[in-house]
Design an enzyme around this catalytic site. Structure first.
Site, short mmCIF file in Angstrom:
data_model
loop_
_atom_site.label_atom_id
_atom_site.label_comp_id
_atom_site.label_asym_id
_atom_site.label_seq_id
_atom_site.Cartn_x
_atom_site.Cartn_y
_atom_site.Cartn_z
N HIS A 267 0.83 -1.20 0.00
CA HIS A 267 0.00 0.00 0.00
C HIS A 267 0.87 1.25 0.00
O HIS A 267 1.80 1.35 0.78
CB HIS A 267 -0.89 -0.02 1.25
CG HIS A 267 -2.02 0.95 1.18
ND1 HIS A 267 -1.83 2.31 1.23
CD2 HIS A 267 -3.36 0.76 1.06
CE1 HIS A 267 -3.01 2.91 1.15
NE2 HIS A 267 -3.95 1.99 1.05
N ARG A 332 -2.99 1.29 -6.40
CA ARG A 332 -1.99 1.16 -5.34
C ARG A 332 -0.65 0.64 -5.83
O ARG A 332 0.41 1.14 -5.43
CB ARG A 332 -2.54 0.20 -4.28
CG ARG A 332 -3.71 0.80 -3.57
CD ARG A 332 -4.34 -0.15 -2.59
NE ARG A 332 -5.38 0.55 -1.87
CZ ARG A 332 -6.15 0.00 -0.93
NH1 ARG A 332 -6.00 -1.28 -0.62
NH2 ARG A 332 -7.06 0.71 -0.31
N LEU A 443 -13.47 -4.78 1.92
CA LEU A 443 -14.66 -4.82 2.77
C LEU A 443 -15.83 -5.39 1.98
O LEU A 443 -16.61 -6.20 2.47
CB LEU A 443 -14.99 -3.42 3.29
CG LEU A 443 -13.89 -2.72 4.09
CD1 LEU A 443 -14.38 -1.37 4.61
CD2 LEU A 443 -13.45 -3.58 5.25
#
Lengths: 639, 253
Positions: A267, A332, A443
């Site tokens: 990240h 990313r 998520l």
């Protein structure tokens, strides 16, 4: 072709999941309570699955290593959750979310799974709102959306910088409701040590009570591993300290194939390492890149100057320069690699030279401090707490850090591993993010798998497979418990000279240097040798204090590090075999002229599936060919 | 930025099990870097104890980002230490100076029995949540998320309560070892939102009753809980919880 079938339903991609649900076998409601489902891990995937399966009428046992189900590491996710609601009216659709996710994953994910993910994304938001998750809203009372790294649409729902926490507390509430109704038995401070396989099917687990050290046996009709990722193999990562690979690794050793182990997400926006005492790294949400500008000095000699003294023309906004259309919002993997390049050139900043600036001065000027505070206040506070610097006045310093593992247990369309009855959900499986995960998609996947996929596919499995009645005195339980307890005892008996932490740090250094942001053949071959040597030394010379029959976190860590010492080798091997660059997997030998990842679709459009063959034998490589019928493979370009 | 290492004198509570007698042990660390987190300082201590063949100090920790709520110790008499709105893991040693003495203790409350050293059993919190801290909505049965608009101010206030991390500092700081702030946070969040209305009365009664069953004390408005809460949960929630409770009792569930 692999002998392992992903069992993808026939038909057009937009109908596959509907067809699956129409054709699945059902379990009579009265029979459901006769089936015990074991759910390991209570993050988004685990808590959602446990609650949903219990609501259907199954008898569920849920396990977590923390002292409460609410503390699973999903809680730390900051930025948001994607869903193809098109509430922003900017042209979003299920197809677009699907397309972006496949493209963002650099075409190494399975189309059918990703489409289903995009399809179920809309239900997730409905579910969470109904649970009372306090998402951010506009003054009109409707949900607010924002754009997130790698996306040109506003499809990300969020709850300040604590979206993971709020979603997890929603799932934890759902779990509590079923615990209260007597449908779920919760086992906190329990760690799985092995999967028990009987007649080729997963029928239970061995776990250790982390307070008393006692071994426990639990049998069931299916086992769901919702145990997260293995980023802690790098020692330093943004993962929680207790996150580990043990469950997935034991599953691998019991016959579940491991998919794409080398696909790791680094990240771009984390707080840089400050010293050798560092125990973990802290992520700064990628949402910061919406308003922050990434730069380093143009000249090396400016690097140690105070950033506010470096004039505009002496700054290199390298992402904006190299990627004019996406700028600071490139995915990313691209953002991380570019930060590494400028630091490798000697233009990194901060005491270690391993950091770049993330600057909010322009946004504060444009929007006012208040707006920035409203958007990122808690992140700015967190940054100041850790670094002692005020990001409203001085640019943040950031550097890439290991954050997520796209690889994991190989699963078919039903999220079942190659061991029947053994499922893997969420980050623990390999399935949806290919070689690079887009922001706000973890998520989404965890909750999709837990709420909306596993309840159907587990039912289909139970209805389709005759399961003999077994109990916990079956010899397979004896054997698995014996192996587990002997290993724990062995760790304590070595009584060597080096601590677990020392081994973990050494492993982390090998992994970061050779199996990290960029990789090459020589380095990977060396890493394999180095890890083997370190592992051998570990089993001769580790010192684990304390006893087996009390709370003993040193012992817990030793057992996890022992598994990381095996996993690391598999990751290096996978990275070595994949002679291309894709997403987060960057092989220095395979890059375009301007340093971008160069895929080789002809030879590597497959999922690597590793089969365990024994402790001192090389694993077998199987391949699931990826067929792209709905997305055209292109060179990913964010210029 | 200074990198000069500091010497720190620690007094740490050691207790080998729930029923064992505990005591303070003294340790001096002379290589404490100001940029270390408080827990990293404990890592350094534990690494040294391990090397010396002693048993390390057990403490709960996981995310080390102040959000999971695992960590939490009483530092020189204050839950989570001197920095406001900061969990123990986010406290950094730059707030201390060379030669400082630090006493570290576990949360102390009847409802939080000590497991070992600085680790306590907070499962009472889970049982309070299990009693009613949720909206009973089955998976897949939810209406469209935009079916019910919620004003931004209401959503924001609900969020402020929802931010609780369940660490237990409120209990540790309270002279009565009350769990009122923790319980009130969930009750207030759901009482504010339209989704929480159908079970509003049932929820507050079940959760408050469970809080008593667990052996937590009553709230007598000391305000210590709010002062140590790493998420700044407002004590106004407790007043709200009381109103909700009496309304529920008086008007029937």
């Amino acid at each position: 072709m692999s002998k392992f079938d992903a069992r993808i339903p026939a038909g057009p991609i937009s109908e596959k999941w509907t067809r699956f649900k129409q054709n699945m076998k059902l379990v009579n409601p009265a029979n459901k309570r006769k089936h015990t489902i074991i759910v390991v891990g209570t993050g988004l995937a685990g808590a959602a699955a446990a609650a949903s399966l219990a609501e259907l009428g199954y008898n569920v046992k849920a396990f977590c290593i923390q002292d409460s189900a609410r503390r699973a590491h999903s809680i730390a996710a900051q930025g948001g959750i994607n869903a193809a609601k098109n509430y922003a009216g900017d042209g979003d659709s299920i197809y677009r979310l699907f397309y972006d996710t496949v493209k963002g994953g650099d075409y190494r994910a399975r189309e059918a799974n990703v489409y289903r993910l995009a399809e179920t994304s809309v239900d997730i938001i409905d579910q969470c709102v109904a649970q009372g998750v306090p998402f951010a809203r506009e003054y009109g009372g409707l949900l607010d959306n924002r754009s997130f790294g790698g996306a040109q649409l506003s499809r990300t729902f969020y709850a300040r910088g604590q979206t993971g926490q709020q979603l997890l507390l929603g799932a934890y509430g759902a779990l509590n409701k079923t615990i209260n109704a007597g449908q779920v038995q919760m086992y906190a401070r329990h760690e799985i040590l092995d999967v028990v396989v009987i007649d080729g099917k997963a029928r239970g687990i061995i776990c250790r009570n982390l307070v008393t050290g006692e071994y426990e046996r639990h049998s069931g009709s299916a086992v769901l591993l919702c145990t997260g990722g293995y980023g802690n193999v790098f020692y330093l990562s943004t993962n929680a300290k207790n996150s580990n690979v043990t469950a997935a690794w034991k599953a691998y050793k019991k016959g579940a194939l491991f998919g794409n182990p080398c696909f790791t997400q680094i990240h771009p926006t984390c707080i840089p390492v400050s010293g050798d005492y560092q125990s973990k790294l802290t992520l700064m949400s990628e949402s910061l890149r919406n308003d922050g500008r990434v730069w380093v000095p143009k000249k090396k000699e400016d690097c140690q100057k105070h950033p506010n003294q470096i004039s505009e023309e002496d700054r290199d906004y390298f992402l904006e320069r190299r990627y004019p259309s996406f700028g600071n919002l490139v995915p990313r993997d691209v953002a991380s690699r570019n930060a590494k390049y400028v630091c490798d050139e000697g233009r990194g900043v901060g005491e270690t030279g391993l950091a770049v600036y993330l600057d909010f001065a322009d946004s504060i000027k444009r929007l006012g401090k208040h707006t920035i505070e409203e958007r990122y206040g808690n992140l700015f506070e967190m940054y100041e707490r850790i670094t002692g610097e005020n990001p409203y006045e001085v640019p943040m310093r950031i550097y890439p850090a290991v954050h997520y593992t796209m690889g994991g247990l190989w699963v078919d369309y039903s999220l079942m591993t190659t061991v029947p009855g053994l499922f893997a959900l969420g980050e623990a499986n390999f399935s949806d993010h290919g070689a690079n995960r887009l922001g706000a998609s973890a998520l989404m996947q965890g909750l999709a798998d837990g709420y909306f996929v596993a309840p159907y596919t587990v039912t289909d499995y139970i209805a389709s497979n005759p399961l003999e009645t077994i109990n916990e005195s079956h010899p397979a339980f004896d054997e698995a418990e014996k192996e587990s307890s002997e290993r724990i005892q062995k760790l304590l008996n070595i009584k060597g000279k080096k601590t677990v932490l020392e081994y973990h740090r050494e492993l982390g250094k090998i992994m970061w240097d050779q199996v990290g942001m960029s990789r090459n053949k020589v380095g990977l071959e060396q890493a394999i040798k180095d890890i083997q040597a370190l592992r051998e030394d570990f089993w001769k010379n580790v010192y684990v204090p304390g006893e087996a029959n009390t709370m003993n976190k040193s012992l817990e860590f030793a057992n996890r590090v022992a598994d990381f010492l095996e996993l690391g080798e598999l990751m290096a091997r996978d990275a070595l075999y994949r002679e291309e660059s894709c997403g987060g997997h960057f092989r220095e030998e395979y890059q375009t002229e301007d340093g971008e990842a160069l895929r080789n679709d002809e030879d590597y459009a497959y999922v690597s599936m590793w089969e365990y063959k024994g402790d001192h034998v090389e694993p077998d490589l199987h391949k699931e060919s990826l067929v792209f019928e709905n997305v055209k493979l292109t060179q990913r370009s964010y210029k | 930025m200074s990198h000069d290492n500091m010497t720190i004198h620690l007094r740490v509570w050691r207790q080998s099990g729930p029923n064992a007698k505990g005591n303070f042990e003294q340790y001096t660390l002379d290589t404490v870097n100001p940029h270390m987190s408080f827990l990293e300082m404990l890592d350094v201590l534990n690494e040294r104890l391990t090397k010396e063949g002693q048993v390390p100090v057990e403490f709960d920790h996981d995310c080390r980002e102040g959000i999971c709520g695992s960590c939490g110790v009483v530092i020189n008499g204050t839950a989570h230490g001197p920095q406001q709105r900061t969990a123990s893991c986010q406290l950094h040693m730059r707030h201390y100076k060379d030669g400082d003495a630090i006493t570290i203790e576990p949360w102390r409350a009847k409802a939080f029995p000590i497991v070992r050293d600085l680790v306590v059993d907070r499962t009472a919190f889970d049982r309070i949540q299990e009693a009613g801290g949720y909206v009973s909505v089955k998976t897949g049965s939810a209406p469209d998320a935009h079916a019910v608009p919620i004003g931004k101010e209401v959503a924001d206030e609900a969020f402020d309560y929802a931010a609780c991390i369940g660490c237990g500092a409120c209990v540790a700081a309270c002279p009565n070892a009350s769990a009122s702030l923790f319980t009130a946070a969930k009750i207030s969040q759901l009482a504010l939102l339209p989704q929480g209305q159908p079970e509003r009365k049932r929820r507050v009664v079940a959760m408050v009753d469970q809080m008593k069953v667990e052996g937590f004390g009553d709230c007598s408005n000391h305000g210590e809980c709010e002062a140590v809460c790493p998420k700044g949960i407002s004590i106004a929630g407790i007043a709200k919880m009381r109103r909700e409770y009496f309304k529920a009792i008086l008007t029937g569930k």
